[in-house]
Design a protein around this motif. Structure first.
Motif, PDB file in Angstrom:
ATOM      1  N   ASP A 135       0.819  -1.214   0.000  1.00  0.00           N
ATOM      2  CA  ASP A 135       0.000   0.000   0.000  1.00  0.00           C
ATOM      3  C   ASP A 135       0.854   1.264   0.000  1.00  0.00           C
ATOM      4  OD1 ASP A 135       0.926  -0.515   2.563  1.00  0.00           O
ATOM      5  OD2 ASP A 135      -0.955   0.004   3.565  1.00  0.00           O
ATOM      6  N   VAL A 136       1.970   1.236   0.714  1.00  0.00           N
ATOM      7  CA  VAL A 136       2.854   2.405   0.752  1.00  0.00           C
ATOM      8  C   VAL A 136       3.563   2.578  -0.587  1.00  0.00           C
ATOM      9  CG1 VAL A 136       4.905   3.391   1.849  1.00  0.00           C
ATOM     10  CG2 VAL A 136       3.161   2.258   3.246  1.00  0.00           C
ATOM     11  N   LEU A 137       4.051   1.480  -1.139  1.00  0.00           N
ATOM     12  CA  LEU A 137       4.798   1.562  -2.391  1.00  0.00           C
ATOM     13  C   LEU A 137       3.919   2.035  -3.547  1.00  0.00           C
ATOM     14  CD1 LEU A 137       7.495  -0.918  -3.555  1.00  0.00           C
ATOM     15  CD2 LEU A 137       5.772  -0.149  -5.170  1.00  0.00           C
ATOM     16  N   THR A 138       2.647   1.661  -3.532  1.00  0.00           N
ATOM     17  CA  THR A 138       1.750   2.007  -4.644  1.00  0.00           C
ATOM     18  C   THR A 138       0.871   3.219  -4.346  1.00  0.00           C
ATOM     19  OG1 THR A 138       0.066   0.448  -3.831  1.00  0.00           O
ATOM     20  CG2 THR A 138       1.675  -0.389  -5.432  1.00  0.00           C
ATOM     21  N   ALA A 139       1.146   3.932  -3.263  1.00  0.00           N
ATOM     22  CA  ALA A 139       0.286   5.054  -2.860  1.00  0.00           C
ATOM     23  C   ALA A 139       0.237   6.153  -3.919  1.00  0.00           C
ATOM     24  CB  ALA A 139       0.763   5.623  -1.525  1.00  0.00           C
ATOM     25  N   ASN A 140       1.368   6.416  -4.563  1.00  0.00           N
ATOM     26  CA  ASN A 140       1.408   7.437  -5.613  1.00  0.00           C
ATOM     27  C   ASN A 140       0.922   6.810  -6.917  1.00  0.00           C
ATOM     28  OD1 ASN A 140       2.044   9.359  -7.574  1.00  0.00           O
ATOM     29  ND2 ASN A 140       3.902  10.018  -6.510  1.00  0.00           N
ATOM     30  N   ILE A 191      -4.943 -11.885  -4.550  1.00  0.00           N
ATOM     31  CA  ILE A 191      -4.307 -12.726  -3.554  1.00  0.00           C
ATOM     32  C   ILE A 191      -5.244 -12.990  -2.390  1.00  0.00           C
ATOM     33  CG2 ILE A 191      -2.063 -11.736  -4.143  1.00  0.00           C
ATOM     34  CD1 ILE A 191      -2.140 -10.388  -1.373  1.00  0.00           C
ATOM     35  N   SER A 192      -4.927 -14.042  -1.665  1.00  0.00           N
ATOM     36  CA  SER A 192      -5.639 -14.325  -0.431  1.00  0.00           C
ATOM     37  C   SER A 192      -4.749 -13.869   0.705  1.00  0.00           C
ATOM     38  CB  SER A 192      -5.928 -15.826  -0.322  1.00  0.00           C
ATOM     39  OG  SER A 192      -6.558 -16.124   0.892  1.00  0.00           O
ATOM     40  N   SER A 193      -5.116 -12.785   1.355  1.00  0.00           N
ATOM     41  CA  SER A 193      -4.229 -12.143   2.315  1.00  0.00           C
ATOM     42  C   SER A 193      -4.856 -12.071   3.696  1.00  0.00           C
ATOM     43  CB  SER A 193      -3.899 -10.720   1.845  1.00  0.00           C
ATOM     44  OG  SER A 193      -3.293  -9.988   2.870  1.00  0.00           O
ATOM     45  N   PRO A 194      -4.046 -12.309   4.758  1.00  0.00           N
ATOM     46  CA  PRO A 194      -4.552 -12.182   6.120  1.00  0.00           C
ATOM     47  C   PRO A 194      -4.562 -10.750   6.616  1.00  0.00           C
ATOM     48  CG  PRO A 194      -2.269 -12.897   6.166  1.00  0.00           C
ATOM     49  CD  PRO A 194      -2.670 -12.803   4.711  1.00  0.00           C
ATOM     50  N   GLN A 195      -4.359  -9.793   5.716  1.00  0.00           N
ATOM     51  CA  GLN A 195      -4.228  -8.391   6.097  1.00  0.00           C
ATOM     52  C   GLN A 195      -5.380  -7.903   6.963  1.00  0.00           C
ATOM     53  OE1 GLN A 195      -2.065  -5.998   5.658  1.00  0.00           O
ATOM     54  NE2 GLN A 195      -3.267  -4.210   6.146  1.00  0.00           N
ATOM     55  N   ASP A 207       3.252  -5.989   9.593  1.00  0.00           N
ATOM     56  CA  ASP A 207       4.236  -6.398   8.604  1.00  0.00           C
ATOM     57  C   ASP A 207       4.137  -7.911   8.472  1.00  0.00           C
ATOM     58  OD1 ASP A 207       5.383  -3.895   7.929  1.00  0.00           O
ATOM     59  OD2 ASP A 207       6.481  -3.894   9.822  1.00  0.00           O
ATOM     60  N   LEU A 208       3.620  -8.359   7.342  1.00  0.00           N
ATOM     61  CA  LEU A 208       3.324  -9.777   7.152  1.00  0.00           C
ATOM     62  C   LEU A 208       4.383 -10.499   6.345  1.00  0.00           C
ATOM     63  CD1 LEU A 208      -0.493  -9.428   6.398  1.00  0.00           C
ATOM     64  CD2 LEU A 208       0.626  -9.832   8.593  1.00  0.00           C
ATOM     65  N   GLY A 209       5.446  -9.791   5.968  1.00  0.00           N
ATOM     66  CA  GLY A 209       6.514 -10.438   5.222  1.00  0.00           C
ATOM     67  C   GLY A 209       6.388 -10.255   3.728  1.00  0.00           C
ATOM     68  N   GLN A 210       7.312 -10.875   3.015  1.00  0.00           N
ATOM     69  CA  GLN A 210       7.485 -10.660   1.581  1.00  0.00           C
ATOM     70  C   GLN A 210       6.198 -10.832   0.783  1.00  0.00           C
ATOM     71  OE1 GLN A 210       8.257 -13.719  -0.881  1.00  0.00           O
ATOM     72  NE2 GLN A 210       7.591 -12.182  -2.357  1.00  0.00           N
ATOM     73  N   SER A 264       2.726  -7.725   3.070  1.00  0.00           N
ATOM     74  CA  SER A 264       2.545  -6.529   3.895  1.00  0.00           C
ATOM     75  C   SER A 264       1.821  -5.439   3.109  1.00  0.00           C
ATOM     76  CB  SER A 264       3.899  -5.995   4.371  1.00  0.00           C
ATOM     77  OG  SER A 264       4.539  -6.922   5.220  1.00  0.00           O
ATOM     78  N   GLY A 265       0.775  -4.896   3.715  1.00  0.00           N
ATOM     79  CA  GLY A 265       0.054  -3.802   3.088  1.00  0.00           C
ATOM     80  C   GLY A 265      -0.879  -4.210   1.969  1.00  0.00           C
ATOM     81  N   THR A 266      -1.180  -5.499   1.864  1.00  0.00           N
ATOM     82  CA  THR A 266      -2.096  -5.958   0.823  1.00  0.00           C
ATOM     83  C   THR A 266      -3.496  -6.153   1.391  1.00  0.00           C
ATOM     84  OG1 THR A 266      -1.591  -8.294   1.237  1.00  0.00           O
ATOM     85  CG2 THR A 266      -0.259  -7.151  -0.422  1.00  0.00           C
ATOM     86  N   THR A 267      -4.449  -6.307   0.488  1.00  0.00           N
ATOM     87  CA  THR A 267      -5.823  -6.656   0.837  1.00  0.00           C
ATOM     88  C   THR A 267      -6.215  -7.862  -0.012  1.00  0.00           C
ATOM     89  OG1 THR A 267      -6.905  -5.331  -0.871  1.00  0.00           O
ATOM     90  CG2 THR A 267      -6.288  -4.191   1.184  1.00  0.00           C
TER      91      THR A 267
END
Length: 214
Positions: A60-65, A106-110, A118-121, A124-127
């Motif tokens: 989410d941070v990397l793709t914010a822009n 993806i199937s994410s535990p976010q 921080d969920l790892g590689q 992290s930051g996914t939905t």
């Protein structure tokens, strides 16, 4: 060699949300010289250096822009499995839910872990609706042991080979480069065998489609 390209893989070990702005700041000299691969709008411009964030880098941070980015994600390879053409996904005991791997998302535990976890590689930051494409990702990676489990009797089983092929196919389908880490280093015969098999699969499964680039 002015035509030689480089992928700079940055492994964030601590809090991704707090760390990433500092990473981007350190890249400024490369940015000023026009050396960084970047996305502007919905077009990918390839340059000499492609920066990829892994570890606790947050999606989410990397793709914010949404208008300009010059760093890319390391997508979770084990979540983007694609079955062979005209064939259903292969069920395997090493995968808890094979049907989820053929999804575009993806199937994410976010959602259950909180937005700052921080969920790892790659996670992290996914939905659950996060989608990895060439506009936000470069690699798709996973630990080989996590992907297929233990290698018995020095050889990969048919089901393990199917998982690897499906994951590589899923990465190529999205225009991403498949990457396995945590490969066996010993015994040497097993190491060489795994390298040979992975190289053969990567060679024979050609990429499907190419990203828009300049």
């Amino acid at each position: 060699n002015p035509k030689q390209t480089l992928t700079l893989l940055i492994n964030v070990k601590i809090g991704g949300k707090e760390t990433w702005p500092w990473v981007l700041k350190q890249l400024e000299p490369l940015r000023e010289r026009g050396w960084l691969t970047f996305v502007e709008g919905d077009v990918l411009y390839r340059r000499a250096v492609t920066v990829v964030g892994t570890g606790n880098t947050r999606f989410d941070v990397l793709t914010a822009n949404e208008t300009y980015r010059d760093a890319f994600c390391d997508a979770p390879l084990d979540t983007i499995n694609s079955p062979p053409p005209l064939s259903p996904p292969v069920s395997s005991p090493e995968i808890d839910d094979p049907s989820s791997l053929s999804s575009e998302t993806i199937s994410s535990p976010q959602s259950s872990q909180g937005e700052n976890s921080d969920l790892g590689q790659g996670l992290s930051g996914t939905t659950p609706t996060s989608s990895f494409t060439t506009l936000n990702s470069h690699y798709a990676s996973v630990s080989l042991h996590k992907a297929i489990g233990r290698i018995w009797h020095g050889r990969l089983s048919p089901s393990q080979l199917d998982i690897i092929r499906g994951q590589v196919r899923g990465a190529h389908r999205r225009g991403l480069k498949a990457r396995y880490w945590d490969l066996p280093a010993w015994p040497l015969g097993l190491r060489d065998y795994v390298w040979e098999v992975l190289s053969s699969i990567l060679y024979h499964l050609s990429s499907i489609g190419k990203p828009t680039s300049v």
